[in-house]
Write a protein that holds these residues in place. Structure first.
Motif, PDB file in Angstrom:
ATOM      1  N   GLU A 141      10.963   3.323  -6.192  1.00  0.00           N
ATOM      2  CA  GLU A 141      12.502   3.091  -5.500  1.00  0.00           C
ATOM      3  C   GLU A 141      13.035   4.214  -5.062  1.00  0.00           C
ATOM      4  O   GLU A 141      12.610   3.981  -3.115  1.00  0.00           O
ATOM      5  N   ARG A 142      12.453   5.257  -5.026  1.00  0.00           N
ATOM      6  CA  ARG A 142      13.081   6.076  -4.235  1.00  0.00           C
ATOM      7  C   ARG A 142      11.659   6.195  -3.069  1.00  0.00           C
ATOM      8  O   ARG A 142      11.756   6.676  -1.905  1.00  0.00           O
ATOM      9  N   LEU A 143      10.822   5.655  -3.270  1.00  0.00           N
ATOM     10  CA  LEU A 143       9.377   6.080  -2.525  1.00  0.00           C
ATOM     11  C   LEU A 143       9.355   4.860  -1.638  1.00  0.00           C
ATOM     12  O   LEU A 143       9.833   5.317  -0.046  1.00  0.00           O
ATOM     13  N   ILE A 144       9.670   4.018  -2.076  1.00  0.00           N
ATOM     14  CA  ILE A 144       9.765   2.645  -1.514  1.00  0.00           C
ATOM     15  C   ILE A 144      11.285   2.808   0.430  1.00  0.00           C
ATOM     16  O   ILE A 144      10.768   2.590   1.512  1.00  0.00           O
ATOM     17  N   VAL A 145      12.034   3.767  -0.680  1.00  0.00           N
ATOM     18  CA  VAL A 145      13.353   3.978   0.802  1.00  0.00           C
ATOM     19  C   VAL A 145      12.676   4.866   1.559  1.00  0.00           C
ATOM     20  O   VAL A 145      13.083   5.020   2.841  1.00  0.00           O
ATOM     21  N   THR A 146      12.302   6.235   1.091  1.00  0.00           N
ATOM     22  CA  THR A 146      11.480   6.703   1.916  1.00  0.00           C
ATOM     23  C   THR A 146      10.566   6.230   3.110  1.00  0.00           C
ATOM     24  O   THR A 146      10.273   6.307   4.189  1.00  0.00           O
ATOM     25  N   ILE A 147       9.807   5.554   2.888  1.00  0.00           N
ATOM     26  CA  ILE A 147       8.681   4.746   3.337  1.00  0.00           C
ATOM     27  C   ILE A 147       9.484   3.775   4.332  1.00  0.00           C
ATOM     28  O   ILE A 147       9.602   3.790   5.095  1.00  0.00           O
ATOM     29  N   ALA A 148      10.794   3.195   4.196  1.00  0.00           N
ATOM     30  CA  ALA A 148      10.944   2.398   4.996  1.00  0.00           C
ATOM     31  C   ALA A 148      11.977   3.082   6.198  1.00  0.00           C
ATOM     32  O   ALA A 148      12.145   3.056   7.101  1.00  0.00           O
ATOM     33  N   ARG A 149      13.001   4.633   5.596  1.00  0.00           N
ATOM     34  CA  ARG A 149      13.057   5.560   6.742  1.00  0.00           C
ATOM     35  C   ARG A 149      12.206   5.633   7.698  1.00  0.00           C
ATOM     36  O   ARG A 149      12.869   5.444   8.491  1.00  0.00           O
ATOM     37  N   LEU A 150      11.243   5.629   7.685  1.00  0.00           N
ATOM     38  CA  LEU A 150       9.956   6.334   8.467  1.00  0.00           C
ATOM     39  C   LEU A 150       9.224   5.087   9.711  1.00  0.00           C
ATOM     40  O   LEU A 150       9.214   5.149  10.250  1.00  0.00           O
ATOM     41  N   LEU A 151      10.276   3.692   8.905  1.00  0.00           N
ATOM     42  CA  LEU A 151       9.736   2.491   9.791  1.00  0.00           C
ATOM     43  C   LEU A 151      10.793   1.505  10.845  1.00  0.00           C
ATOM     44  O   LEU A 151      11.415   1.163  11.671  1.00  0.00           O
ATOM     45  N   GLU A 152      12.046   3.356  11.099  1.00  0.00           N
ATOM     46  CA  GLU A 152      12.881   3.062  11.920  1.00  0.00           C
ATOM     47  C   GLU A 152      12.299   2.644  12.960  1.00  0.00           C
ATOM     48  O   GLU A 152      11.563   3.467  13.811  1.00  0.00           O
ATOM     49  N   GLY A 153      13.395   1.843  14.259  1.00  0.00           N
ATOM     50  CA  GLY A 153      12.524   1.188  15.590  1.00  0.00           C
ATOM     51  C   GLY A 153      11.652   0.881  14.959  1.00  0.00           C
ATOM     52  O   GLY A 153      11.239   0.700  16.568  1.00  0.00           O
ATOM     53  N   CYS A 154      10.478  -0.141  14.731  1.00  0.00           N
ATOM     54  CA  CYS A 154       9.388  -0.536  14.749  1.00  0.00           C
ATOM     55  C   CYS A 154      10.043  -1.976  15.445  1.00  0.00           C
ATOM     56  O   CYS A 154      11.047  -2.102  14.289  1.00  0.00           O
ATOM     57  N   ARG A 155       8.665  -2.207  15.807  1.00  0.00           N
ATOM     58  CA  ARG A 155       8.996  -4.464  16.676  1.00  0.00           C
ATOM     59  C   ARG A 155       8.668  -5.012  15.304  1.00  0.00           C
ATOM     60  O   ARG A 155       8.413  -5.653  14.848  1.00  0.00           O
ATOM     61  N   HIS A 156       6.781  -4.482  14.823  1.00  0.00           N
ATOM     62  CA  HIS A 156       6.072  -5.202  14.367  1.00  0.00           C
ATOM     63  C   HIS A 156       5.453  -4.044  13.082  1.00  0.00           C
ATOM     64  O   HIS A 156       4.877  -3.237  13.338  1.00  0.00           O
ATOM     65  N   VAL A 157       5.851  -4.327  11.986  1.00  0.00           N
ATOM     66  CA  VAL A 157       4.645  -3.497  10.768  1.00  0.00           C
ATOM     67  C   VAL A 157       3.451  -4.325  10.579  1.00  0.00           C
ATOM     68  O   VAL A 157       3.985  -5.597  10.082  1.00  0.00           O
ATOM     69  N   ALA A 158       2.757  -3.010  10.492  1.00  0.00           N
ATOM     70  CA  ALA A 158       1.630  -4.309   9.481  1.00  0.00           C
ATOM     71  C   ALA A 158       1.029  -3.985   8.091  1.00  0.00           C
ATOM     72  O   ALA A 158       1.937  -2.155   8.312  1.00  0.00           O
ATOM     73  N   VAL A 159       0.674  -4.741   7.609  1.00  0.00           N
ATOM     74  CA  VAL A 159       0.768  -3.703   6.096  1.00  0.00           C
ATOM     75  C   VAL A 159      -1.013  -4.240   5.554  1.00  0.00           C
ATOM     76  O   VAL A 159      -0.850  -5.293   5.153  1.00  0.00           O
ATOM     77  N   GLY A 160      -1.599  -3.366   5.065  1.00  0.00           N
ATOM     78  CA  GLY A 160      -2.557  -3.973   4.775  1.00  0.00           C
ATOM     79  C   GLY A 160      -2.612  -4.215   2.826  1.00  0.00           C
ATOM     80  O   GLY A 160      -1.622  -4.127   2.395  1.00  0.00           O
ATOM     81  N   ALA A 161      -4.106  -4.428   2.695  1.00  0.00           N
ATOM     82  CA  ALA A 161      -4.637  -5.152   1.604  1.00  0.00           C
ATOM     83  C   ALA A 161      -4.710  -4.205   0.349  1.00  0.00           C
ATOM     84  O   ALA A 161      -3.820  -2.743   0.732  1.00  0.00           O
ATOM     85  N   SER A 162      -3.547  -4.338  -0.697  1.00  0.00           N
ATOM     86  CA  SER A 162      -3.288  -3.171  -2.248  1.00  0.00           C
ATOM     87  C   SER A 162      -2.099  -2.279  -1.798  1.00  0.00           C
ATOM     88  O   SER A 162      -2.199  -1.226  -2.026  1.00  0.00           O
ATOM     89  N   SER A 163      -1.296  -2.863  -1.216  1.00  0.00           N
ATOM     90  CA  SER A 163      -0.419  -1.590  -0.604  1.00  0.00           C
ATOM     91  C   SER A 163       1.029  -2.193  -0.940  1.00  0.00           C
ATOM     92  O   SER A 163       2.059  -2.805   0.436  1.00  0.00           O
ATOM     93  N   PRO A 164       1.443  -2.366  -2.596  1.00  0.00           N
ATOM     94  CA  PRO A 164       2.750  -2.772  -3.219  1.00  0.00           C
ATOM     95  C   PRO A 164       4.174  -2.738  -2.203  1.00  0.00           C
ATOM     96  O   PRO A 164       5.248  -2.448  -2.306  1.00  0.00           O
TER      97      PRO A 164
END
Lengths: 256, 124
Positions: free
Chosen positions: A14-37
């Motif tokens: 959960e900590r990693l997911i929240v850390t990742i989310a914070r890095l996406l501040e201000g993005c309009r469109h985020v793409a996520v590739g395969a095998s990346s839960p």
């Protein structure tokens, strides 16, 4: 002295997911590739957190039907990225080195790799055109974070004069979060996850990196992020990543 | 594209939910399947079932079809994607995929796994 242990009860993932989310501040469109839960969950979390805002964050999760705007095959991701329509993308690596180079091909002297990984696929191209490439690798060890990769799938930086609008922005691991300075071609340790020391990070990292004399601790998820993650995001995630969502739910239940 | 010649596979093969009796195949948004078929000399598609109508007839669905023009052969193979999932049909079986991955670490394990499925080629 180890970074202080967390005040809230939260699983490492959960900590990693929240850390990742914070890095996406201000993005309009985020793409996520395969095998990346975990990147997918981070993107979903940021989208959920931004919901009250007027301009929603769009996400395109490859492999998902419910959370994906692409309707024209693999080529669309690349065309979309080249037009500057994708602000952030995630890449990993069997090896990642201190210059931000990633290796998705294999360990050992190419083409006689002793271990084979999935292959470079579009990593190099996307790393040249997506402004915020977030490197993510949960395993933080010397076999992953090497001094020099055995094969460069995507270079961390390029010589002056090379047209490049994208590149590595940050690195998130199971132990810490780094930023990447594209000019210097070096990582800077930003925060250490609770319970780890700077010495632990050094011992587990095969390359040299910059850091503050006493790096900060990765902040705990706030109550709202955690509630969104445990509710809406896990539900959304179950469509494309049912196994991951199930196992994270089990971990969360075990906290209680 | 000018610098690197395109790949021309001898055969493209994939699994889809539905074909019609003319050989048109439902691929939905998974346009990579069309790209594979365009590129290959021959394309073989396995499907869950063959339907009677013409999949190219409805304007709102036709862009999700691969026309028979690019399809050389259709074979009905119920649950042909399992233990992987197939969109709109069934979900992946993670435990079975893990069992396969363990078995496939050795040639013997792979042969045993195949034998247990009853899917061994006749002239193996």
């Amino acid at each position: 002295m180890p970074a202080p242990l967390s005040a809230v009860r939260v699983t490492p993932r959960e900590r990693l997911i929240v850390t990742i989310a914070r890095l996406l501040e201000g993005c309009r469109h985020v793409a996520v590739g395969a095998s990346s839960p975990m990147p997918a969950a981070g993107a979903m979390l940021m989208r959920a957190m931004r919901e009250p805002e007027e301009e929603p964050m769009r996400i395109s999760i490859l492999g998902s039907m419910a959370h994906n705007f692409f309707t024209n095959g693999g080529v669309e991701l690349f065309d979309c990225a080249a037009q500057g329509r994708i602000d952030a993308f995630f890449l990993g690596g069997g090896q990642i080195d201190g210059a931000g180079n990633i290796n998705l091909v294999g360990a050992g002297p190419y083409p006689h790799s002793t271990v084979r990984w999935p292959g470079s696929f579009g990593s190099s191209y996307l790393s040249f055109v997506v402004p915020r490439i977030i490197l993510f690798r949960e395993e933080h060890s010397r076999r992953v974070f090497v001094e020099k990769v055995d094969f460069i799938s995507a270079p961390g930086s390029s010589p002056p004069g090379v047209f490049r609008t994208g590149g590595p922005h940050a690195l998130v691991t199971g132990l810490a979060q780094f930023s990447f300075d594209r000019k210097a071609g070096r990582f800077r340790l930003e925060t250490i996850h609770p319970g780890q020391t700077l010495q632990d990070i050094r011992a587990a990292t095969g390359f040299d990196f910059d850091h503050a004399p006493e790096p900060a601790t990765t902040p705990d998820p706030d109550a709202r992020s955690l509630a969104l993650l445990r509710g809406r995001v896990l539900e959304e995630l179950a469509e494309a990543y049912p196994e991951f969502a199930r196992s994270l739910r089990t971990d969360i239940a075990a906290l209680a | 594209m000018a610098a690197i010649p395109g790949i021309v596979p001898d055969i493209a093969i994939f699994h889809a939910p539905v074909a019609d009796r003319f050989g048109h195949v439902l691929i939905g948004r998974w346009r990579e399947l069309a790209i594979m078929a365009y590129a290959a000399r021959r394309t073989i598609v396995t499907v869950e079932r063959v339907e009677d109508g013409n999949l190219l007839a409805a304007e709102d669905a036709v862009a999700g079809m691969l026309p028979a023009l690019y399809v050389d052969a259709i074979a009905v193979a119920p649950r042909g994607a399992a233990p992987y999932g197939l969109w709109g049909e069934y979900t992946a079986n993670a435990a079975e995929i893990a069992r396969y991955a363990r078995a496939a670490r050795t040639p013997e394990g792979f042969q045993d796994y195949l034998a247990a499925t009853g899917l061994q080629p006749e002239h193996a």
